[in-house]
Write an enzyme that holds these catalytic residues in place. Structure first.
Site, mmCIF file in Angstrom:
data_model
loop_
_atom_site.group_PDB
_atom_site.id
_atom_site.type_symbol
_atom_site.label_atom_id
_atom_site.label_comp_id
_atom_site.label_asym_id
_atom_site.label_seq_id
_atom_site.Cartn_x
_atom_site.Cartn_y
_atom_site.Cartn_z
ATOM 1 N N ASP A 83 80.287 27.415 20.081
ATOM 2 C CA ASP A 83 79.738 28.182 21.234
ATOM 3 C C ASP A 83 81.100 29.172 21.803
ATOM 4 O OD1 ASP A 83 78.589 27.802 23.764
ATOM 5 O OD2 ASP A 83 78.932 26.315 23.947
ATOM 6 N N SER A 143 82.736 25.143 31.502
ATOM 7 C CA SER A 143 82.527 25.819 30.073
ATOM 8 C C SER A 143 83.330 27.646 30.091
ATOM 9 C CB SER A 143 80.914 26.446 30.922
ATOM 10 O OG SER A 143 80.356 24.767 30.711
ATOM 11 N N HIS A 151 77.640 30.239 25.879
ATOM 12 C CA HIS A 151 76.966 29.564 26.759
ATOM 13 C C HIS A 151 76.440 30.274 27.899
ATOM 14 C CE1 HIS A 151 78.842 25.700 27.245
ATOM 15 N NE2 HIS A 151 78.252 26.268 28.730
#
Length: 716
Positions: free
Chosen positions: A222, A651, A86
């Site tokens: 991810d 992240s 992402h």
């Protein structure tokens, strides 16, 4: 999705042993004072110098800020960078087309020549930091207004940044901590030639979609991979086919031995923002006014994007990145409302503030702190309805590309009109390039629907605070049905197409721009958003000083339990352990701290946008084709849990074992602890990570890109 005594040195030296090691986002320069002995007891095998050193390579040299909003890490001697899927989403979407949809189908470069450069992508290396609190605070006094204080501080910051940038070689940033009670400068070096190496297909990289976002158990690949390039001397350089892979000062070895309950886990990254000193009335404002508006407006924007995204692959690509970003925070803010309400966070803060207020009104403290709590509460009471209004309007700007044209391409046209002929000739190519990018990312029918729906929501729901005058006027005339007006406004605007913008550049006119209906509407809303009454302006000034004193007083009185500064996109370290949640029948794992490929396959729904899987994954799971990355229990582990303290900006952060070896990739938190940005929950707080073995399995076994894995240093 994720994420916080007179000096920080003293604060860290005075950390009581009762503070749990897994709470806190700590500065690297104070690593020796960060209870290093306790970290060693938990499993750390590195010295503080091996984690942070100015003169020698250390772990810090392998951690980069990725494109300003995420974290990434160097994992090979040839500049290979690992981050979340992402985090790389924008770049992958930009490089994709309907014919070559790398976002949907995945991509792995077969050679360096096949690595692709998106238009704008950079990584930022941390060089060093230092304390400038005394220097900056010597420039201010209690008689200054907040604006005067800010001006004096910014002037000194400019001097400090110039002193340390070595003629532009480095980017220098001075940041405030503990609500303006301390200041530190950070020196960075930016590399802008960053190219896509590979990404899994979206069915793996985004498996579970919005349904599984912020949830456990999780089964998501991810991750995405890039490479940093430099000039022949290893210095930052603009893109050139002559650039070579960067040889980083340090890169992370990759441990494929797996993890188990209570293993030491350390995360380094760039957490974006926490608000753990937030007053009780601020929490109440978010829960009851600001966040509900954010959630509602986000859903309206998403619904209107989605109906066009479902029409074709091309339109899906146009809005995929924006939709994903809006959806992420939509669920985050609803989770925060639920968590903050469930755990009575405001009530806990109110009790703390009552205790502080008693201390603050003792004779020796009253002059400085006596009115602090009352001033803060007055500000929030005065601005509750404005907060609701501002969130409706802010999300309108975030979801509608047309709404903010007054401050984007419209501002460029405004400057163009004011320029002389020679200057216009210089400006025109850049404006047309901006227009090209603008129209690549929108679809006019969709933009009309998004803007009309958001204007309706804004006009009908922001009832406790006056809305933008032109929107009010339009709504009164059209019964708050903005569809026809929006259609007319956009069709009649010079911002409706590249051709109209080009025509305007050929025949610029201040009068035409000033009367453009979309430009007028945009500026009306933008001006209204930043406007404030004298009463609000004064309350905001008083609040700034009061909040700073609240934090100072909480630390001085030792009533405040937080011993570390709030996150603000500066490099931090958090440490903890691999730690399970209570048993969950939805998870087939033997202990609820990891998930398996079999569990992912159990979620599989053929043709479903969120839970479809490639046929090859189903076949490989059936045959247990896990290669060298299967666990000793016979399964392939996909994601795992730790109790590290992270938030948004983390992240892509590396999860490291006690030797500083890469064991996973942080990508999310659990929704039960969504209040974590405000208050850390020692029982529920978890970080959701991709197991590095699953990452390597996807690359080597599923994608047949073993040459990428061969670059890395693997440790069994």
């Amino acid at each position: 999705m994720k994420k916080l005594l007179l000096s920080l040195i003293v604060a860290i030296m005075l950390v009581p042993t009762s503070v749990k090691a897994d709470e806190g986002m700590w500065f690297l320069m104070f690593i020796e004072r960060l209870n290093h002995r306790d970290m060693e007891k938990m499993g750390l095998q590195l010295t503080s110098e091996e984690i942070y050193s100015i003169n020698h390579h250390s772990l810090k040299d392998a951690i980069v800020q990725f494109n300003g909003g995420c974290t990434a890490e160097m994992i090979s001697k040839d500049g290979l960078v690992l981050t979340n899927h992402h985090c790389g989403y924008d770049a992958i979407a930009e490089l994709s087309s309907a014919e070559k949809n790398y976002l949907k189908d995945g991509y792995w470069a077969g050679s360096r020549k096949e690595e692709m450069k998106p238009s704008s992508l950079f990584v930022r290396f941390f060089v060093r930091m230092d304390d400038v609190s005394k220097r900056i605070l010597s420039k201010v006094n209690d008689q200054m207004t907040e604006l005067e204080r800010e001006k004096a501080i910014n002037q000194e910051i400019a001097v400090i940044e110039k002193e340390n940038n070595e003629g532009g070689k480095y980017t220098v940033s001075v940041r405030s901590f503990f609500q303006g009670n301390e200041y530190y400068y950070f020196v960075y070096q930016d590399y802008k030639d960053v190219r896509l190496v590979g990404t899994p297909p979206e069915s793996l990289g985004k498996f579970g979609g919005d349904t599984d976002n912020w949830e456990w158990p999780r089964h998501t690949a991810d991750f995405s991979m890039f490479r940093v390039y430099a000039d022949a001397n290893g210095n930052p350089a603009e893109y050139s086919p002559n650039n070579v892979p960067l040889q980083p000062k340090h890169y992370l070895p990759v441990n494929i031995g797996g993890v188990k309950e209570n293993d030491y886990a350390m995360i380094l990254g760039y957490p974006g923002r926490t608000n753990r000193w937030m007053p009780a009335s601020g929490i109440e404002q978010n829960v009851k006014f600001a966040y509900p508006a954010w959630v509602e407006a986000s859903k309206v924007g998403m619904d209107n994007m989605k109906k066009y995204m479902d029409q074709s692959e091309a339109l899906n690509l146009v809005y995929a990145s924006k939709y994903a970003g809006v959806a992420n925070y939509w669920k985050n803010r609803q989770g925060m409302i639920d968590a903050l309400t469930k755990f009575g966070t405001a009530k806990t803060k109110t009790a703390q503030e009552a205790k502080f207020n008693t201390w603050a009104n003792q004779p020796e403290n009253k002059a400085k702190y006596g009115n602090v709590v009352a001033t803060i509460n007055n500000f929030y009471k005065l601005t509750n309805e404005k907060a609701r209004h501002d969130n409706y309007l802010n999300i309108l700007f975030r979801t509608s590309a047309m709404a903010p044209v007054g401050r984007t391409i419209g501002k460029q046209l405004e400057n163009y009109v004011k320029a002389d002929v020679a200057k216009r000739a210089q400006m025109a190519p850049a404006i047309m390039e901006m227009a090209d990018e603008f129209f690549k990312e929108i679809h006019i029918p969709a933009e009309k629907d998004i803007l009309a729906a958001q204007l309706h929501l804004y006009a009908t729901k922001s009832t406790g605070y006056a809305i933008a005058p032109l929107v009010q006027k339009m709504g009164a005339a059209n019964g708050n049905d903005f569809a026809r007006d929006v259609n007319t406004i956009i069709d009649g605007s010079i911002f409706a197409s590249k051709e109209k913008i080009k025509s305007f550049l050929d025949m610029p006119s201040a009068e035409v721009l000033e009367k453009d209906p979309l430009y007028v509407l945009s500026n009306d809303m933008l001006k209204h958003l930043v406007s404030k009454s004298d009463e609000v302006a004064k309350a905001q000034n008083d609040y700034g000083a009061a909040f700073r004193k609240l934090v100072e007083g909480l630390r001085e009185s030792k009533i405040g339990e937080i011993k570390y500064p709030d996150a603000n996109s500066t490099l931090r370290l958090t440490y903890g352990k691999v730690r399970s949640l209570p048993a969950d029948k939805r998870n087939d794992a033997k202990i609820n701290n990891y998930t398996t490929l079999q569990g992912q396959v159990k979620k599989y729904k053929k043709g479903d946008q969120e839970f479809d899987l490639p046929a090859r994954v189903l076949e490989m799971n059936k045959n247990k084709e896990f290669g060298r990355f299967g666990d000793k229990d016979g399964s392939l582990h996909v994601n795992f849990l730790t109790d590290n303290d992270i938030t948004g900006g983390n992240s892509g952060s590396p999860v490291l074992n006690g030797k500083g070896e890469l064991i996973g990739l942080a990508f999310d938190g659990n929704i039960e602890a969504m209040a974590g940005d405000v208050i850390f929950d020692k029982k529920l707080q978890r970080t959701i990570n991709v197991d590095i073995r699953y990452v390597l399995w996807v690359i080597e076994n599923f994608s047949n890109a073993k040459h990428i894995v061969d670059e890395m240093t693997l440790i069994k």
